[in-house]
Design a protein around this motif. Structure first.
Motif, PDB file in Angstrom:
ATOM      1  N   UNK A  23       0.846  -1.191   0.000  1.00  0.00           N
ATOM      2  CA  UNK A  23       0.000   0.000   0.000  1.00  0.00           C
ATOM      3  C   UNK A  23       0.881   1.241   0.000  1.00  0.00           C
ATOM      4  N   UNK A  24       0.413   2.278  -0.673  1.00  0.00           N
ATOM      5  CA  UNK A  24       1.154   3.537  -0.761  1.00  0.00           C
ATOM      6  C   UNK A  24       0.256   4.693  -0.330  1.00  0.00           C
ATOM      7  N   UNK A  25       0.749   5.524   0.568  1.00  0.00           N
ATOM      8  CA  UNK A  25       0.070   6.749   0.971  1.00  0.00           C
ATOM      9  C   UNK A  25       0.498   7.854   0.014  1.00  0.00           C
ATOM     10  N   UNK A  26      -0.467   8.568  -0.544  1.00  0.00           N
ATOM     11  CA  UNK A  26      -0.164   9.651  -1.477  1.00  0.00           C
ATOM     12  C   UNK A  26      -0.551  10.992  -0.851  1.00  0.00           C
ATOM     13  N   UNK A  27       0.143  12.041  -1.253  1.00  0.00           N
ATOM     14  CA  UNK A  27      -0.137  13.382  -0.747  1.00  0.00           C
ATOM     15  C   UNK A  27      -1.308  13.985  -1.528  1.00  0.00           C
ATOM     16  N   UNK A  28      -2.228  14.609  -0.796  1.00  0.00           N
ATOM     17  CA  UNK A  28      -3.388  15.257  -1.406  1.00  0.00           C
ATOM     18  C   UNK A  28      -3.328  16.741  -1.063  1.00  0.00           C
ATOM     19  N   UNK A  63      -0.397  13.637  -5.344  1.00  0.00           N
ATOM     20  CA  UNK A  63       1.002  13.555  -5.745  1.00  0.00           C
ATOM     21  C   UNK A  63       1.528  12.147  -5.488  1.00  0.00           C
ATOM     22  N   UNK A  64       1.997  11.515  -6.557  1.00  0.00           N
ATOM     23  CA  UNK A  64       2.667  10.217  -6.459  1.00  0.00           C
ATOM     24  C   UNK A  64       4.163  10.490  -6.591  1.00  0.00           C
ATOM     25  N   UNK A  68       6.768   4.587 -10.130  1.00  0.00           N
ATOM     26  CA  UNK A  68       5.807   3.652 -10.717  1.00  0.00           C
ATOM     27  C   UNK A  68       4.390   4.120 -10.405  1.00  0.00           C
ATOM     28  N   UNK A  69       3.424   3.769 -11.269  1.00  0.00           N
ATOM     29  CA  UNK A  69       2.032   4.131 -10.969  1.00  0.00           C
ATOM     30  C   UNK A  69       1.545   3.440  -9.697  1.00  0.00           C
ATOM     31  N   UNK A  70       0.643   4.109  -9.002  1.00  0.00           N
ATOM     32  CA  UNK A  70      -0.054   3.526  -7.861  1.00  0.00           C
ATOM     33  C   UNK A  70      -1.465   3.218  -8.366  1.00  0.00           C
ATOM     34  N   UNK A  71      -1.906   1.980  -8.186  1.00  0.00           N
ATOM     35  CA  UNK A  71      -3.177   1.553  -8.787  1.00  0.00           C
ATOM     36  C   UNK A  71      -4.259   1.372  -7.730  1.00  0.00           C
ATOM     37  N   UNK A  72      -5.506   1.356  -8.212  1.00  0.00           N
ATOM     38  CA  UNK A  72      -6.680   1.164  -7.351  1.00  0.00           C
ATOM     39  C   UNK A  72      -6.633   2.090  -6.144  1.00  0.00           C
ATOM     40  N   UNK A  73      -6.476   3.374  -6.419  1.00  0.00           N
ATOM     41  CA  UNK A  73      -6.314   4.374  -5.372  1.00  0.00           C
ATOM     42  C   UNK A  73      -7.669   4.835  -4.841  1.00  0.00           C
ATOM     43  N   UNK A  74      -7.819   4.832  -3.529  1.00  0.00           N
ATOM     44  CA  UNK A  74      -9.026   5.314  -2.862  1.00  0.00           C
ATOM     45  C   UNK A  74      -8.731   6.636  -2.182  1.00  0.00           C
ATOM     46  N   UNK A  75      -9.762   7.483  -2.086  1.00  0.00           N
ATOM     47  CA  UNK A  75      -9.658   8.759  -1.383  1.00  0.00           C
ATOM     48  C   UNK A  75     -10.515   8.661  -0.126  1.00  0.00           C
ATOM     49  N   UNK A  76      -9.947   9.121   0.981  1.00  0.00           N
ATOM     50  CA  UNK A  76     -10.621   9.112   2.270  1.00  0.00           C
ATOM     51  C   UNK A  76     -10.719  10.548   2.771  1.00  0.00           C
ATOM     52  N   UNK A  77     -11.853  10.900   3.354  1.00  0.00           N
ATOM     53  CA  UNK A  77     -12.039  12.243   3.913  1.00  0.00           C
ATOM     54  C   UNK A  77     -13.196  12.215   4.893  1.00  0.00           C
ATOM     55  N   UNK A  78     -13.168  13.113   5.823  1.00  0.00           N
ATOM     56  CA  UNK A  78     -14.291  13.313   6.730  1.00  0.00           C
ATOM     57  C   UNK A  78     -15.018  14.558   6.233  1.00  0.00           C
ATOM     58  N   UNK A 128      -5.154   9.824   0.358  1.00  0.00           N
ATOM     59  CA  UNK A 128      -5.296   8.885  -0.756  1.00  0.00           C
ATOM     60  C   UNK A 128      -4.368   7.712  -0.501  1.00  0.00           C
ATOM     61  N   UNK A 129      -4.852   6.514  -0.804  1.00  0.00           N
ATOM     62  CA  UNK A 129      -4.060   5.301  -0.580  1.00  0.00           C
ATOM     63  C   UNK A 129      -4.313   4.360  -1.748  1.00  0.00           C
TER      64      UNK A 129
END
Length: 155
Positions: A23-28, A63-64, A68-78, A128-129
């Motif tokens: 799993x990869x944490x991405x900057x939003x 931001x990745x 390499x590409x990060x696939x099947x990325x989900x966004x989480x927010x409250x 985003x993860x």
């Protein structure tokens, strides 16, 4: 004797079988939440809204930093209303943005918010993860994009 014979075989088998996807944490950043554009099919006029929901678009940049590409990325927010109460009960995953290539990419997600939710709406803890390999069934080439997704694809 059997251990000596099986050991090289097991090592070879482990090298051939791919490992689990990491799993990869991405900057939003540059996140905004606004009503969907009037021309978007999800932004139903007040009189045509049978479901009792309002359409909002959560937009931002992800931001990745990897190569390499990060696939099947989900966004989480409250997402919260004007009194600080969660709008999407028991849920922080707001949607999927698919694959994120290396570098900076724009995203937009459509959110259905219950009608009558006191505004203005705000957001916290946007993350985003994604993964190093697909974890979901992939969309086909002939699958249609929703207007919000198409607008981003055309940019």
């Amino acid at each position: 004797m059997i251990r000596v014979v099986l050991a090289p075989f097991l090592v070879a088998l482990l090298l051939l079988v791919p490992g689990p996807a990491w799993a990869a944490e991405l900057q939003v950043s540059q996140v905004s939440l606004e009503p969907c554009p009037a021309e978007d099919v999800g932004a139903q006029p007040e009189l045509r809204r049978p479901s009792g929901a309002s359409c909002y678009a959560l937009r931002g940049t992800v931001l990745n930093p990897g190569r390499k590409p990060v696939v099947d990325t989900d966004v989480f927010a409250l997402i919260v209303d004007s009194s600080g109460e969660p709008v999407l009960q028991n849920r922080t995953r707001v949607g999927s943005i698919g694959d994120v290539p290396p570098g900076s990419s724009s995203f937009a997600l459509r959110l259905s918010v219950p009608a009558g939710t006191p505004g203005p709406l705000s957001f916290r803890s946007v993350k985003a993860r994604g993964f190093s390999a697909p974890v979901r069934t992939r969309a086909g080439i002939d699958d249609e994009l929703l207007p919000l997704e198409q607008a981003l694809a055309d940019e």
